[in-house]
Motif scaffolding. Structure first.
Motif, short mmCIF file in Angstrom:
data_model
loop_
_atom_site.label_atom_id
_atom_site.label_comp_id
_atom_site.label_asym_id
_atom_site.label_seq_id
_atom_site.Cartn_x
_atom_site.Cartn_y
_atom_site.Cartn_z
N ASP A 79 29.98 63.65 36.54
CA ASP A 79 31.30 63.79 37.19
C ASP A 79 31.86 65.19 36.97
O ASP A 79 32.48 65.77 37.87
N ALA A 80 31.64 65.73 35.78
CA ALA A 80 32.11 67.09 35.48
C ALA A 80 31.39 68.11 36.36
O ALA A 80 31.99 69.09 36.82
N LEU A 81 30.10 67.89 36.61
CA LEU A 81 29.34 68.80 37.47
C LEU A 81 29.85 68.75 38.91
O LEU A 81 29.95 69.78 39.58
N TYR A 82 30.17 67.55 39.37
CA TYR A 82 30.74 67.42 40.71
C TYR A 82 32.08 68.14 40.79
O TYR A 82 32.38 68.83 41.78
N ALA A 83 32.90 67.98 39.74
CA ALA A 83 34.21 68.62 39.72
C ALA A 83 34.09 70.14 39.67
O ALA A 83 34.85 70.86 40.33
N ASP A 84 33.13 70.63 38.89
CA ASP A 84 32.92 72.07 38.80
C ASP A 84 32.51 72.65 40.15
O ASP A 84 32.97 73.74 40.54
N ALA A 85 31.64 71.94 40.85
CA ALA A 85 31.21 72.42 42.17
C ALA A 85 32.39 72.48 43.13
O ALA A 85 32.55 73.45 43.88
N SER A 87 35.55 72.85 42.35
CA SER A 87 36.46 73.93 41.96
C SER A 87 35.90 75.30 42.37
O SER A 87 36.65 76.26 42.54
N ASP A 88 34.57 75.37 42.52
CA ASP A 88 33.93 76.61 42.96
C ASP A 88 33.88 76.72 44.49
O ASP A 88 33.28 77.67 45.03
N GLY A 89 34.47 75.76 45.16
CA GLY A 89 34.50 75.79 46.62
C GLY A 89 33.24 75.31 47.28
O GLY A 89 32.99 75.63 48.45
N THR A 90 32.42 74.54 46.57
CA THR A 90 31.19 74.01 47.15
C THR A 90 31.06 72.54 46.79
O THR A 90 32.05 71.90 46.43
N PHE A 91 29.87 72.00 46.86
CA PHE A 91 29.66 70.58 46.58
C PHE A 91 28.23 70.37 46.10
O PHE A 91 27.36 71.20 46.31
N ILE A 92 28.01 69.21 45.46
CA ILE A 92 26.68 68.84 45.00
C ILE A 92 25.92 68.20 46.16
O ILE A 92 26.45 67.35 46.88
N THR A 93 24.68 68.63 46.34
CA THR A 93 23.87 68.08 47.42
C THR A 93 22.50 67.68 46.91
O THR A 93 22.01 68.22 45.91
N PHE A 94 21.89 66.72 47.58
CA PHE A 94 20.52 66.34 47.28
C PHE A 94 19.60 66.77 48.42
O PHE A 94 18.43 66.43 48.44
N THR A 96 19.28 70.49 50.22
CA THR A 96 19.80 71.85 50.31
C THR A 96 19.89 72.36 51.74
O THR A 96 20.57 73.36 51.99
N ALA A 97 19.23 71.68 52.66
CA ALA A 97 19.33 72.08 54.07
C ALA A 97 20.75 71.89 54.59
O ALA A 97 21.14 72.49 55.60
N LYS A 98 21.51 71.08 53.87
CA LYS A 98 22.89 70.80 54.28
C LYS A 98 23.89 71.68 53.53
O LYS A 98 25.09 71.47 53.63
N GLY A 99 23.38 72.64 52.78
CA GLY A 99 24.27 73.51 52.00
C GLY A 99 24.58 72.90 50.65
O GLY A 99 23.99 71.91 50.23
N GLY A 100 25.56 73.51 49.96
CA GLY A 100 25.94 73.02 48.64
C GLY A 100 24.98 73.47 47.56
O GLY A 100 24.13 74.33 47.76
N ARG A 101 25.14 72.87 46.37
CA ARG A 101 24.27 73.22 45.24
C ARG A 101 23.60 71.96 44.70
O ARG A 101 24.15 70.87 44.79
N GLN A 102 22.43 72.17 44.16
CA GLN A 102 21.70 71.04 43.59
C GLN A 102 22.33 70.60 42.27
O GLN A 102 23.01 71.38 41.59
N LEU A 103 22.08 69.36 41.92
CA LEU A 103 22.62 68.80 40.69
C LEU A 103 21.76 69.28 39.52
O LEU A 103 20.58 68.94 39.43
N ASP A 104 22.35 70.08 38.65
CA ASP A 104 21.63 70.65 37.51
C ASP A 104 21.81 69.74 36.29
O ASP A 104 22.86 69.73 35.66
#
Length: 224
Positions: A79-85, A87-94, A96-104
């Motif tokens: 949940d913290a990773l989703y919130a961080d994304a 706050s950075d103006g992006t989102f978590i994605t599974f 990457t063709a749809k944009g966003g960042r992968q879940l680290d």
């Protein structure tokens, strides 16, 4: 991230035997009462009370997070990773063709990854579970990597010994997440016996040394 275990050593299937420390915790003396009694005895007699290594180990075992605790911690970290994304103006994605960042998930422990992968409580999405299993398999592959050439050339001694050691020290959730079963543990013994007859015996200290090094460099945690 979906990683196949083919070539790593175990297939993803089956259930291993396991126990929980919870049922034993109720039978164990309260650490606080034990400590208070020891302190009182020391004050009355003037003796210095020392706790044995075995007692310390038993107390530490009772304090290990339960599978439910690991799932709660993992959910909080995701949940913290989703919130961080966000706050950075992006989102978590599974995807990457749809944009966003992968879940680290690199900061999660093996136990937390396993809790997500097996998801006993239904707290995680299928994508999250698949990713967690992938991260755990990557750590296993990292641990086995030093023996890759020998394994490909038919010498599976170090590979089998490492898997056996990891299996013996792993929790039930980790075994389930990786598809490890008692039958696979037995198969490892058979492989080891056959290759030992062909190539000679390997020393365990070198295996343990690699396990410790791998634990500190992106491999699976080893608690033996």
């Amino acid at each position: 991230m979906s990683i196949s275990t083919t070539g790593v050593g175990f297939n993803r299937s089956g259930i291993a035997l396991g126990t929980t420390a919870a049922k034993y915790a109720a039978l164990a003396p309260s650490p606080s009462r034990t400590a208070d009694a020891a302190k009182t005895s020391a004050m009355n007699t003037g003796d210095v009370v020392q706790i044995s290594d075995a007692a310390k180990a038993a107390a530490a075992a009772l304090q290990k997070p339960s599978p439910a605790d690991n799932a709660i911690a993992a959910r909080s970290k995701l949940d913290a990773l989703y919130a961080d994304a966000k706050s950075d103006g992006t989102f978590i994605t599974f995807d990457t063709a749809k944009g966003g960042r992968q879940l680290d998930m690199s900061a999660l422990s093996d136990e937390e990854l396993a809790a997500i992968a097996v998801d006993h409580g239904g707290s995680f999405s299928q994508d999250e579970s698949n990713d967690a299993a992938g991260w755990l398999n990557l750590r296993l592959a990292k641990t086995l990597q030093p023996f890759q050439n020998a394994t490909m050339n038919g010498d599976r001694r170090a590979h089998a010994m490492t898997l056996n050691a990891l299996y013996d020290s792993a929790s039930q959730d980790v075994r389930d997440a990786l598809g490890w079963t008692p039958a696979m543990r037995s198969e490892g013994d058979t492989l080891l016996s056959g290759d030992t007859a062909r190539f000679g015996r390997l020393d365990w200290p070198s295996i343990f040394s690699n396990l410790r090094d791998a634990s500190n460099n992106g491999g699976m945690a080893y608690k033996g």
